[in-house]
Design a protein around this motif. Structure first.
Motif, PDB file in Angstrom:
ATOM      1  N   SER A   1      51.585  51.880 -17.574  1.00 53.49           N
ATOM      2  CA  SER A   1      50.692  51.863 -16.411  1.00 53.49           C
ATOM      3  C   SER A   1      49.482  51.007 -16.705  1.00 53.49           C
TER       4      SER A   1
ATOM      5  N   ASN B   1      46.462  58.260 -20.406  1.00 52.69           N
ATOM      6  CA  ASN B   1      47.832  58.765 -20.315  1.00 52.69           C
ATOM      7  C   ASN B   1      48.420  58.958 -21.705  1.00 52.69           C
TER       8      ASN B   1
ATOM      9  N   GLU C   1      55.889  61.072 -14.404  1.00 52.41           N
ATOM     10  CA  GLU C   1      56.210  59.652 -14.532  1.00 52.41           C
ATOM     11  C   GLU C   1      55.703  58.865 -13.323  1.00 52.41           C
ATOM     12  N   ARG C   2      55.781  59.480 -12.148  1.00 54.64           N
ATOM     13  CA  ARG C   2      55.238  58.806 -10.960  1.00 54.64           C
ATOM     14  C   ARG C   2      53.734  58.606 -11.106  1.00 54.64           C
TER      15      ARG C   2
ATOM     16  N   LYS D   1      52.964  48.531  -6.433  1.00 51.94           N
ATOM     17  CA  LYS D   1      52.899  49.997  -6.486  1.00 51.94           C
ATOM     18  C   LYS D   1      52.699  50.586  -5.089  1.00 51.94           C
TER      19      LYS D   1
ATOM     20  N   LYS E   1      52.069  58.229 -13.908  1.00 49.21           N
ATOM     21  CA  LYS E   1      51.867  57.146 -14.878  1.00 49.21           C
ATOM     22  C   LYS E   1      52.170  55.782 -14.268  1.00 49.21           C
ATOM     23  N   ASP E   2      53.179  55.730 -13.434  1.00 49.94           N
ATOM     24  CA  ASP E   2      53.626  54.451 -12.883  1.00 49.94           C
ATOM     25  C   ASP E   2      52.791  53.968 -11.701  1.00 49.94           C
ATOM     26  N   LEU E   3      52.257  54.912 -10.909  1.00 49.20           N
ATOM     27  CA  LEU E   3      51.710  54.528  -9.600  1.00 49.20           C
ATOM     28  C   LEU E   3      50.196  54.670  -9.465  1.00 49.20           C
TER      29      LEU E   3
ATOM     30  N   ASP F   1      46.342  54.066 -10.457  1.00 38.78           N
ATOM     31  CA  ASP F   1      45.487  53.116 -11.177  1.00 38.78           C
ATOM     32  C   ASP F   1      44.022  53.502 -11.054  1.00 38.78           C
TER      33      ASP F   1
END
Length: 505
Positions: free
Chosen positions: A2, A84, A116-117, A31, A119-121, A123
């Motif tokens: 991320s 994270n 995980e979402r 994202k 961490k990924d999405l 900001d």
């Protein structure tokens, strides 16, 4: 990984190249698209918020390390810090007032897919909603142990580095970043709101009515200043952004509204510096059967009450740490006497123009369209102004520089006007108002003659205002004070810092 996993990614637009910025924005846009494609919303219209961050901080201020409350709340804030790790993510959520709370997103509480979402999405800069139990971490940090979350508003541009001070240029041009980044910026906005509330409260205690007057005018007047000019398509006529509300507020007094004031915007097509802005907030007030002495007392009360509202004391602390005392009785000096004392040369209303002109020339003081009165004021600024440390009323001005002011009752050639100086700049002005329509007409004619000679600040002959005066205006006092400058006096900031969104090139 991320983007917000690395604190080094917190960069300002000025610190990254255009390509790097575009790359970061591209990642964030992707994202946003992923959120929407998953069936979630990047900018939901409604969220199940139950508490604000300040409310939670106040309610659970006494929570100790490792305590749990059993209380579930739903709140939202901007992500201003993120860390994270494998099974646990931490984020600092910031409210609009700058208060923060920690959100803890753990594998055990939200499950692998949701973690995980996150961490990924998510900001830095995103607004997120979290719902969970209020706890205190092992380090004593007030936190939300998140059970569910969603993005409340996806930030496409990265935040500036919140650990590095923004440049003054960025603070002024992108005030929203200043408000996100600095407690001082938010405090200034709150101080301004408290000042305006205090002013209105003080006026109400003296039975003043708040009114509104036109900002688009067919005739500019009420001050010696250069106006902004515009055109009305509807009326097919030239209009002016007002330089002062004075002439309309006096109409209100003629109509029987004996105590009126207005807080609103003025516009002057002149220079901009640390104490001047082309667009500024102005307070003006008029009182039937008053004079400049009563208006000085009212102004003192207005300023001192505003200081109390913001600082809790008449002694205010400026941004640089300096203390300044706005309390007590303020000094009162006269223009000609203080100029004579400071220059060592006796100067009176009868001092010839030629003598004043020679003095100004010797000091390399240039005055456009000079008159004796203008020269006296410029010489006073040269010799006296810089030495005024305490709040000081400077009284009794030359008649030719004050066309809307009553002649002095005992000093020929002068008018009953004062300017209030605080920390070296003019904060307010007050008059015994000129209400004789015959003399006012003569003054306007003299101003028109100056305008014909090229003085762009000269007033125009205003027949509609004269017609109002000819219906009879009671003896009155008036005052005007810049709201931005009042904030300067209380906070010690420059004018561009006191205005939320100042005009810049």
């Amino acid at each position: 990984m991320s983007e917000n996993a690395e604190p080094a990614a917190e960069l300002t637009d000025a610190e990254v190249s255009a390509s790097e910025l575009n790359e970061q924005m591209g990642v964030r846009l992707a994202k946003r698209k992923a959120l929407i494609n998953s069936g979630a919303e990047a900018y939901p219209v409604e969220l199940p918020i139950t508490h604000t961050i300040p409310q939670v901080r106040e309610q659970f201020a006494e929570l100790r390390a490792d305590d749990a409350t059993g209380v579930t709340v739903g709140l939202a804030g901007r992500v201003v810090h993120s860390r994270n790790t494998g099974k646990l993510c931490f984020a600092a959520l910031q409210a609009g007032d700058g208060s923060r709370i920690q959100a803890m997103v753990s594998l055990a509480e939200v499950g692998e897919a949701s973690l995980e979402r996150w961490k990924d999405l998510v900001d830095l800069g995103d607004h997120v909603f979290v719902e969970g139990e209020v706890i205190s971490s092992r380090r004593g940090e007030l936190s939300i142990m998140v059970k569910t979350w969603q993005v409340a508003a996806k930030a496409i541009r990265p935040l500036p580095n919140l650990h590095t001070e923004l440049s003054e240029e960025t603070r002024v041009r992108q005030r929203y970043l200043d408000l996100i980044s600095r407690d001082a910026a938010r405090s200034t906005v709150r101080a301004r709101a408290m000042v305006n509330t205090s002013l209105r409260t003080t006026f109400a205690s003296h039975h003043y009515l708040e009114v509104e007057t036109p900002m688009l005018q067919t005739m500019h007047g009420g001050a010696s200043a250069r106006p902004f000019v515009t055109h009305s398509n509807a009326f097919d006529t030239e209009l002016f952004l007002r330089i002062a509300p004075e002439l309309f507020l006096k109409r209100a007094v003629v109509g029987g509204l004996e105590r009126v004031y207005e807080i609103n915007r003025n516009f002057r097509n002149e220079g901009a510096d640390s104490t001047h802005s082309p667009e500024f907030a102005m307070l003006e007030a008029y009182q039937a059967y008053g004079n400049y002495n009563q208006m000085a007392a009212l102004t003192t009360e207005l300023v001192q009450n505003a200081a109390l509202a913001v600082a809790g004391s008449h002694v205010v602390t400026w941004a640089d740490g300096t203390e300044y005392d706005l309390g007590g009785e303020w000094d009162w000096i006269t223009m000609h006497e203080s100029l004579s004392e400071a220059s060592g040369i006796e100067i009176t209303p009868d001092t010839p123009f030629e003598e004043l002109s020679r003095m100004a020339a010797a000091l390399e003081i240039e005055v456009q369209h000079p008159t004796a009165g203008k020269l006296v004021e410029e010489l006073w600024e040269h010799f006296v102004k810089q030495h005024l440390e305490r709040p000081t009323f400077v009284a009794d001005f030359p008649v030719e520089t004050s066309p809307l002011v009553r002649d002095h009752r005992s000093k020929p050639g002068l008018v009953e006007k004062w300017d209030l100086y605080v920390r070296g700049f003019e904060l307010a002005t007050g008059y015994s108002e000129l209400v004789d329509p015959v003399i006012q007409r003569q003054r306007f004619v003299e101003q028109a003659a100056l305008g014909a000679k090229g003085d762009v600040e000269a007033m125009r002959l205003d027949e509609e205002f004269l017609a109002a005066l000819e219906h009879g205006m009671p003896p009155s006092g008036g005052m005007g004070m810049g709201i931005d400058r009042l904030l300067m006096a209380i906070t010690g900031l420059g004018i561009r810092e006191t205005i939320l969104f100042p005009l810049v090139k």
